[in-house]
Design an enzyme around this catalytic site. Structure first.
Site, PDB file in Angstrom:
ATOM      1  N   PRO A  44       0.849  -1.254  -0.003  1.00 33.25           N
ATOM      2  CA  PRO A  44      -0.043  -0.189  -0.222  1.00 33.25           C
ATOM      3  C   PRO A  44       0.957   1.168   0.074  1.00 33.25           C
ATOM      4  O   PRO A  44       1.864   1.366   0.912  1.00 33.25           O
ATOM      5  CB  PRO A  44      -0.808  -0.039   1.372  1.00 33.25           C
ATOM      6  CG  PRO A  44      -0.109  -0.906   2.095  1.00 33.25           C
ATOM      7  CD  PRO A  44       0.920  -1.840   1.236  1.00 33.25           C
ATOM      8  N   ALA A  46       0.416   5.590  -0.526  1.00 39.59           N
ATOM      9  CA  ALA A  46      -0.382   6.583  -0.465  1.00 39.59           C
ATOM     10  C   ALA A  46       0.012   7.342  -1.825  1.00 39.59           C
ATOM     11  O   ALA A  46       1.191   7.662  -2.099  1.00 39.59           O
ATOM     12  CB  ALA A  46      -0.158   7.514   0.487  1.00 39.59           C
ATOM     13  N   GLN A  98      -6.617  -1.178   3.432  1.00 32.09           N
ATOM     14  CA  GLN A  98      -5.810  -0.879   4.803  1.00 32.09           C
ATOM     15  C   GLN A  98      -6.328   0.351   5.347  1.00 32.09           C
ATOM     16  O   GLN A  98      -6.728   1.538   4.739  1.00 32.09           O
ATOM     17  CB  GLN A  98      -4.278  -0.572   4.271  1.00 32.09           C
ATOM     18  CG  GLN A  98      -3.393  -0.150   5.362  1.00 32.09           C
ATOM     19  CD  GLN A  98      -2.106   0.375   5.261  1.00 32.09           C
ATOM     20  OE1 GLN A  98      -1.887   1.290   4.731  1.00 32.09           O
ATOM     21  NE2 GLN A  98      -1.092  -0.691   5.636  1.00 32.09           N
ATOM     22  N   CYS A 128       3.152   3.753   8.821  1.00 35.73           N
ATOM     23  CA  CYS A 128       3.203   5.104   7.954  1.00 35.73           C
ATOM     24  C   CYS A 128       4.134   5.847   8.923  1.00 35.73           C
ATOM     25  O   CYS A 128       3.977   6.191  10.141  1.00 35.73           O
ATOM     26  CB  CYS A 128       2.113   5.521   7.687  1.00 35.73           C
ATOM     27  SG  CYS A 128       2.079   7.233   7.034  1.00 35.73           S
ATOM     28  N   ASN A 228       9.415  -6.945   3.603  1.00 40.42           N
ATOM     29  CA  ASN A 228       9.062  -5.528   2.905  1.00 40.42           C
ATOM     30  C   ASN A 228      10.276  -4.464   3.007  1.00 40.42           C
ATOM     31  O   ASN A 228      10.890  -4.545   3.980  1.00 40.42           O
ATOM     32  CB  ASN A 228       7.752  -4.833   3.221  1.00 40.42           C
ATOM     33  CG  ASN A 228       7.686  -3.572   2.754  1.00 40.42           C
ATOM     34  OD1 ASN A 228       7.475  -2.491   3.240  1.00 40.42           O
ATOM     35  ND2 ASN A 228       7.865  -3.293   1.277  1.00 40.42           N
ATOM     36  N   GLY A 229      10.838  -4.225   1.854  1.00 41.33           N
ATOM     37  CA  GLY A 229      12.181  -3.328   2.027  1.00 41.33           C
ATOM     38  C   GLY A 229      13.111  -3.527   0.883  1.00 41.33           C
ATOM     39  O   GLY A 229      13.762  -4.748   1.183  1.00 41.33           O
ATOM     40  N   ARG A 253       8.445   0.670  -3.486  1.00 42.56           N
ATOM     41  CA  ARG A 253       8.893   1.664  -4.401  1.00 42.56           C
ATOM     42  C   ARG A 253       9.537   1.238  -5.623  1.00 42.56           C
ATOM     43  O   ARG A 253       9.663   1.889  -6.495  1.00 42.56           O
ATOM     44  CB  ARG A 253      10.097   2.530  -3.421  1.00 42.56           C
ATOM     45  CG  ARG A 253       9.411   3.510  -2.488  1.00 42.56           C
ATOM     46  CD  ARG A 253      10.392   4.528  -1.890  1.00 42.56           C
ATOM     47  NE  ARG A 253      11.201   3.282  -0.787  1.00 42.56           N
ATOM     48  CZ  ARG A 253      12.412   3.757  -0.587  1.00 42.56           C
ATOM     49  NH1 ARG A 253      13.055   4.848  -0.887  1.00 42.56           N
ATOM     50  NH2 ARG A 253      13.150   2.730   0.107  1.00 42.56           N
TER      51      ARG A 253
END
Length: 344
Positions: A44, A46, A98, A128, A228-229, A253
């Site tokens: 997710p 934004a 989410q 976040c 994640n990352g 990203r």
């Protein structure tokens, strides 16, 4: 048993161990009662993972699509802007919706209120790092309050029938690394899976993600763990799986301007083969498809303004594209975009 080339070396599995990772069509990941076609998940983000972009990632093979985070309070107060964030296309499922917030009652009640929407999984945002979210005690700020985390997750899991997941970070800062503690709390509350971003809130998105914390979480709980990352290439996807033994990989990203990454990783992990990067013509075609979809769902004025950042991501690294990215900041219509792309 095949050897697989990673970034700097060839990984040769021991004859007694299983392949480090493959897309097993017979054994698919289950999150609660939701079966995924594969273990690649769109994170997710934004302002990024809106409906048009999610559809493009689905076409490229994403096993689960995560929507942009939605404020539970915004749903409670019937904010009109939230309606578009909640839209789901029939071709998308399985989809993860989410929510973010810090009030256990509001979060759980809003989860119940929207449960009839066609999402498959409800995710609670505890990662976040944005100041306006953190300063309200939401997002990654929740990791500073394990008791509140337990209250939120307990109430929300009980409020709805759909699986509940949670996305967290390594910790709030280097002095408070508590991903394992939060993961154990989540499991005890009945959460179906947990995604771990290997950075603290204080890091935002800088520095290198700590994949070892993902490994620690994986070893501490029995529910699926999503890593994640810093997954930006097929090779890095294999490295994360090998180093952490996580159950799924969450792409963030690395897919901005590059929805092809899903297909590239799926092919590499399944066959060891590398798919060529998209040609400039394929990139142009994807940009126009993205823009056309955005215009369809958001209207041309909003869509083209939002496409400016996407154009920058899509064209990064293309020779002589710097001027195009600069000029894209002035485009107002789909025709303007088509004209700009004619120079690519």
């Amino acid at each position: 048993m095949k050897n697989v080339k990673t970034d700097n070396q060839t990984y040769t599995p021991d004859q007694t161990e299983k392949e480090p990772y493959s897309v097993d069509k017979k054994k698919k990941l289950l999150i609660g009662n939701v079966e995924l076609e594969n273990n690649l998940i769109l994170a997710p983000m934004a302002g990024v993972t809106d409906l048009p972009f999610r559809l493009l990632c689905k076409e490229q093979g994403a096993g689960l699509l995560c929507m942009e985070m939605v404020s539970a309070k915004a749903i409670f107060y019937k904010n009109k802007n939230t309606e578009n964030l909640l839209r789901i296309h029939p071709d998308e499922p399985p989809v993860s919706l989410q929510l973010f917030g810090s009030d256990p009652v509001i979060l759980s009640e809003m989860a119940k209120k929207i449960e009839s929407l066609p999402f498959s999984i409800l995710d609670i945002n505890m990662g976040c790092p944005v100041p306006k979210v953190v300063n309200n005690g939401e997002g990654s700020a929740l990791m500073k309050n394990p008791l509140l985390v337990e209250q939120i997750l307990t109430r929300t899991v009980k409020a709805i029938q759909k699986p509940v997941t949670v996305k967290i970070r390594k910790g709030f800062d280097d002095a408070h690394i508590n991903a394992v503690e939060i993961a154990k709390i989540a499991e005890s509350c009945g959460v179906a899976a947990i995604a771990v971003h290997g950075r603290t809130r204080e890091q935002y998105y800088s520095g290198k993600a700590d994949w070892d914390i993902i490994r620690q979480v994986k070893e501490a709980v029995n529910i699926p763990v999503i890593g994640n990352g810093d997954i930006t290439t097929p090779e890095s996807a294999l490295k994360m799986q090998t180093q952490t033994n996580c159950d799924a990989l969450m792409l963030a990203r690395g897919v901005r301007g590059n929805p092809w990454l899903f297909r590239q990783i799926l092919t590499y992990l399944d066959t060891g083969k590398t798919i060529p990067k998209p040609t400039q013509e394929e990139i142009k075609t994807m940009i126009l498809r993205h823009a056309t979809l955005a215009c369809q769902y958001k209207g041309e004025n909003t869509a083209i303004r939002e496409m400016r950042k996407h154009v920058a991501w899509y064209t990064a690294g293309i020779p002589h594209s710097a001027d195009l990215r600069r000029r894209s900041n002035d485009m107002e219509t789909l025709d303007d975009l088509k004209h700009l792309l004619s120079y690519l």
